[in-house]
Scaffold this active site. Structure first.
Site, PDB file in Angstrom:
ATOM      1  N   GLU A 112     -37.826 -14.827   2.941  1.00 12.62           N
ATOM      2  CA  GLU A 112     -39.296 -14.246   3.249  1.00 12.62           C
ATOM      3  C   GLU A 112     -39.479 -12.768   2.228  1.00 12.62           C
ATOM      4  OE1 GLU A 112     -38.572 -14.484   7.538  1.00 12.62           O
ATOM      5  OE2 GLU A 112     -40.471 -15.319   7.623  1.00 12.62           O
ATOM      6  N   GLU A 132     -34.066 -20.436  10.341  1.00 13.79           N
ATOM      7  CA  GLU A 132     -34.347 -19.863  11.800  1.00 13.79           C
ATOM      8  C   GLU A 132     -34.444 -20.820  12.863  1.00 13.79           C
ATOM      9  OE1 GLU A 132     -35.638 -18.905   8.862  1.00 13.79           O
ATOM     10  OE2 GLU A 132     -36.102 -16.869   8.860  1.00 13.79           O
TER      11      GLU A 132
HETATM   12  N1  DAK Z   1     -26.415 -11.098   9.735  1.00 19.52           N
HETATM   13  C1  DAK Z   1     -25.185 -10.611  10.046  1.00 19.52           C
HETATM   14  N2  DAK Z   1     -24.331 -10.706   9.272  1.00 19.52           N
HETATM   15  C2  DAK Z   1     -24.294 -11.802   8.404  1.00 19.52           C
HETATM   16  C3  DAK Z   1     -25.300 -12.608   8.119  1.00 19.52           C
HETATM   17  C4  DAK Z   1     -26.491 -12.214   8.887  1.00 19.52           C
HETATM   18  N3  DAK Z   1     -27.656 -12.828   8.666  1.00 19.52           N
HETATM   19  N4  DAK Z   1     -24.944 -13.328   6.905  1.00 19.52           N
HETATM   20  C5  DAK Z   1     -23.797 -13.337   6.779  1.00 19.52           C
HETATM   21  N5  DAK Z   1     -23.315 -12.403   7.749  1.00 19.52           N
HETATM   22  C6  DAK Z   1     -21.834 -11.796   7.580  1.00 19.52           C
HETATM   23  C7  DAK Z   1     -20.817 -12.690   8.176  1.00 19.52           C
HETATM   24  O1  DAK Z   1     -20.921 -12.550   9.766  1.00 19.52           O
HETATM   25  C8  DAK Z   1     -19.489 -12.355   7.407  1.00 19.52           C
HETATM   26  O2  DAK Z   1     -19.150 -10.883   8.338  1.00 19.52           O
HETATM   27  P1  DAK Z   1     -17.712 -10.951   8.665  1.00 19.52           P
HETATM   28  O3  DAK Z   1     -17.264 -12.016   9.730  1.00 19.52           O
HETATM   29  O4  DAK Z   1     -16.639 -10.920   7.488  1.00 19.52           O
HETATM   30  O5  DAK Z   1     -17.653  -9.520   9.548  1.00 19.52           O
HETATM   31  C9  DAK Z   1     -19.857 -11.910   6.283  1.00 19.52           C
HETATM   32  O6  DAK Z   1     -21.346 -11.585   6.091  1.00 19.52           O
HETATM   33  C10 DAK Z   1     -19.670 -12.939   5.135  1.00 19.52           C
HETATM   34  O7  DAK Z   1     -20.521 -14.150   5.731  1.00 19.52           O
HETATM   35  P2  DAK Z   1     -19.606 -15.558   5.472  1.00 19.52           P
HETATM   36  O8  DAK Z   1     -17.939 -15.288   5.852  1.00 19.52           O
HETATM   37  O9  DAK Z   1     -20.154 -16.167   6.753  1.00 19.52           O
HETATM   38  O10 DAK Z   1     -19.794 -16.145   4.270  1.00 19.52           O
HETATM   39  P3  DAK Z   1     -19.710 -17.762   3.861  1.00 19.52           P
HETATM   40  O11 DAK Z   1     -19.702 -17.602   2.566  1.00 19.52           O
HETATM   41  O12 DAK Z   1     -18.707 -18.566   4.617  1.00 19.52           O
HETATM   42  O13 DAK Z   1     -21.019 -18.065   4.169  1.00 19.52           O
HETATM   43  C11 DAK Z   1     -23.621 -17.975   4.457  1.00 19.52           C
HETATM   44  C12 DAK Z   1     -22.370 -17.478   3.467  1.00 19.52           C
HETATM   45  C13 DAK Z   1     -24.856 -16.992   3.943  1.00 19.52           C
HETATM   46  C14 DAK Z   1     -23.804 -19.341   4.163  1.00 19.52           C
HETATM   47  C15 DAK Z   1     -23.333 -17.418   5.848  1.00 19.52           C
HETATM   48  O14 DAK Z   1     -22.808 -16.239   5.960  1.00 19.52           O
HETATM   49  C16 DAK Z   1     -24.691 -17.789   6.860  1.00 19.52           C
HETATM   50  O15 DAK Z   1     -25.065 -18.936   7.339  1.00 19.52           O
HETATM   51  N6  DAK Z   1     -25.314 -16.703   7.073  1.00 19.52           N
HETATM   52  C17 DAK Z   1     -26.242 -16.517   8.051  1.00 19.52           C
HETATM   53  C18 DAK Z   1     -27.679 -16.949   7.269  1.00 19.52           C
HETATM   54  C19 DAK Z   1     -28.648 -17.023   8.484  1.00 19.52           C
HETATM   55  O16 DAK Z   1     -28.694 -17.890   9.190  1.00 19.52           O
HETATM   56  N7  DAK Z   1     -29.547 -15.958   8.161  1.00 19.52           N
HETATM   57  C20 DAK Z   1     -30.512 -15.474   9.320  1.00 19.52           C
HETATM   58  C21 DAK Z   1     -31.755 -16.435   9.260  1.00 19.52           C
HETATM   59  S1  DAK Z   1     -32.570 -15.927  10.661  1.00 19.52           S
HETATM   60  C22 DAK Z   1     -38.296 -11.190  12.967  1.00 19.52           C
HETATM   61  C23 DAK Z   1     -38.402 -11.661  12.055  1.00 19.52           C
HETATM   62  C24 DAK Z   1     -37.876 -12.301  11.178  1.00 19.52           C
HETATM   63  C25 DAK Z   1     -36.344 -12.904  11.615  1.00 19.52           C
HETATM   64  C26 DAK Z   1     -35.897 -12.176  12.751  1.00 19.52           C
HETATM   65  C27 DAK Z   1     -36.768 -11.352  13.494  1.00 19.52           C
HETATM   66  N8  DAK Z   1     -38.893 -10.565  13.848  1.00 19.52           N
HETATM   67  C28 DAK Z   1     -40.230 -10.413  13.696  1.00 19.52           C
HETATM   68  C29 DAK Z   1     -38.450  -9.878  15.105  1.00 19.52           C
HETATM   69  C30 DAK Z   1     -35.669 -13.503  10.537  1.00 19.52           C
HETATM   70  C31 DAK Z   1     -34.557 -14.199  11.106  1.00 19.52           C
HETATM   71  C32 DAK Z   1     -33.561 -14.640   9.880  1.00 19.52           C
HETATM   72  O17 DAK Z   1     -33.384 -14.192   9.023  1.00 19.52           O
END
Ligand code: DAK
Length: 258
Positions: A112, A132
């Protein structure tokens, strides 16, 4: 600032989101510092173009910080949401072009964020997605609105509903990014575009952005009327006179931003 690196040189600002250990995830501190950073850039007349990128090899921004999201009470979530919206709007409505140099994962809020920028260039290593729904959420920083406007409703719907990631090549194919480069050539490509923009008349660039951005939200007739009004405003500026004279005199224009 700790989570944002800001470097200014030669009318270019390079903004780097700097939490590489958390894949540059957007927590409250990042939003607070991005907010400060873009206020500064809005006020700085010496900055003509901005490039936004992520720190490290892996990620542009891997989304909102999921660990922080899980700890928020209602009031804190509201404040985070308002701050995030302010930052995204500040980027989109900045009167100077913001180029996203997407160096790796651009997921959720990261995708985004890239879409709030005016142009996107991606490294071959970049991956885009709105995951999400897999977290029980929907995109919250206008992803459901910006994505269909960039790539069309059907493709946007598939990405939003499946939450699947796409490659940089696919992102280029659907119009989510303008160019794909080798990782080591990404900033060079973004800077070449920045240089091209910087060489043009600053007021013309600003008005052209406004015509595209505002016109995109209007019907065709109002958009053309708005374009004509901006065209007329520019016609009285020194730089328009200089641009036309320079062409006729077969020399490079010397624009002053007036
Ligand atoms: N948040 C926090 N930590 C994260 C993270 C995230 N989004 N993405 C990665 N990390 C951290 C991991 O926890 C890990 O930390 P440690 O365990 O080493 O302490 C470190 O970064 C390295 O990540 P991985 O070990 O997982 O690395 P890989 O290469 O294995 O995997 C990956 C990479 C990008 C595929 C994976 O990390 C992943 O799936 N990450 C999460 C992606 C995700 O689902 N992002 C969030 C989408 S939801 C709002 C408006 C908008 C939103 C929210 C609220 N409001 C209006 C209130 C938006 C929401 C989103 O963005």
């Amino acid at each position: 600032m700790e989570t944002i690196l800001l470097e200014k040189r030669d009318r270019l600002a390079l903004v780097t989101i700097n939490r590489p250990k958390a894949l540059n995830a957007l927590n409250n501190q990042v939003f607070e510092e991005l907010d400060l950073c873009f206020r500064d850039l809005a006020d700085d007349d010496d900055v003509a173009v901005v490039i936004l990128t992520g720190s490290g090899e892996k990620a542009f921004v891997a989304g909102a910080d999921i660990k922080e999201l899980a700890t928020l009470d209602t009031m804190a979530a509201r404040l985070l949401s308002q701050r995030g919206q302010r930052v995204f709007n500040a980027i989109e409505s900045l009167s100077k072009p913001v180029i996203a140099a997407v160096n790796g994962f651009a997921l959720g809020g990261g995708c985004e964020l890239a879409m709030a920028c005016h142009v996107r260039i991606a490294s071959e290593k970049a991956r885009f997605g709105l995951p999400e729904v897999g977290l029980g959420l929907i995109p919250g920083y206008a992803g459901t609105q910006r994505l269909p406007r960039l790539v069309g409703k059907g493709i946007a719907m598939e990405m939003v509903l499946s939450g699947e990631m796409i490659s940089a090549a696919r992102a280029a194919e659907i119009g989510l990014v303008n160019h794909v480069t080798a990782p080591e050539a990404l900033l060079e490509k973004a800077e070449a575009l920045a240089d091209s923009i910087k060489s043009k008349a600053p007021l013309a660039v600003r008005h052209a952005m406004e015509a595209v951005n505002r016109g995109f939200e209007m019907n065709r007739e109002d958009g053309e009327r708005f374009e004509a009004a901006l065209f007329g405003l520019l016609a009285g500026t020194e730089d328009t006179g200089e641009g036309l004279r320079a062409f006729i005199e077969k020399r490079k224009p010397d624009f002053k931003g007036r």
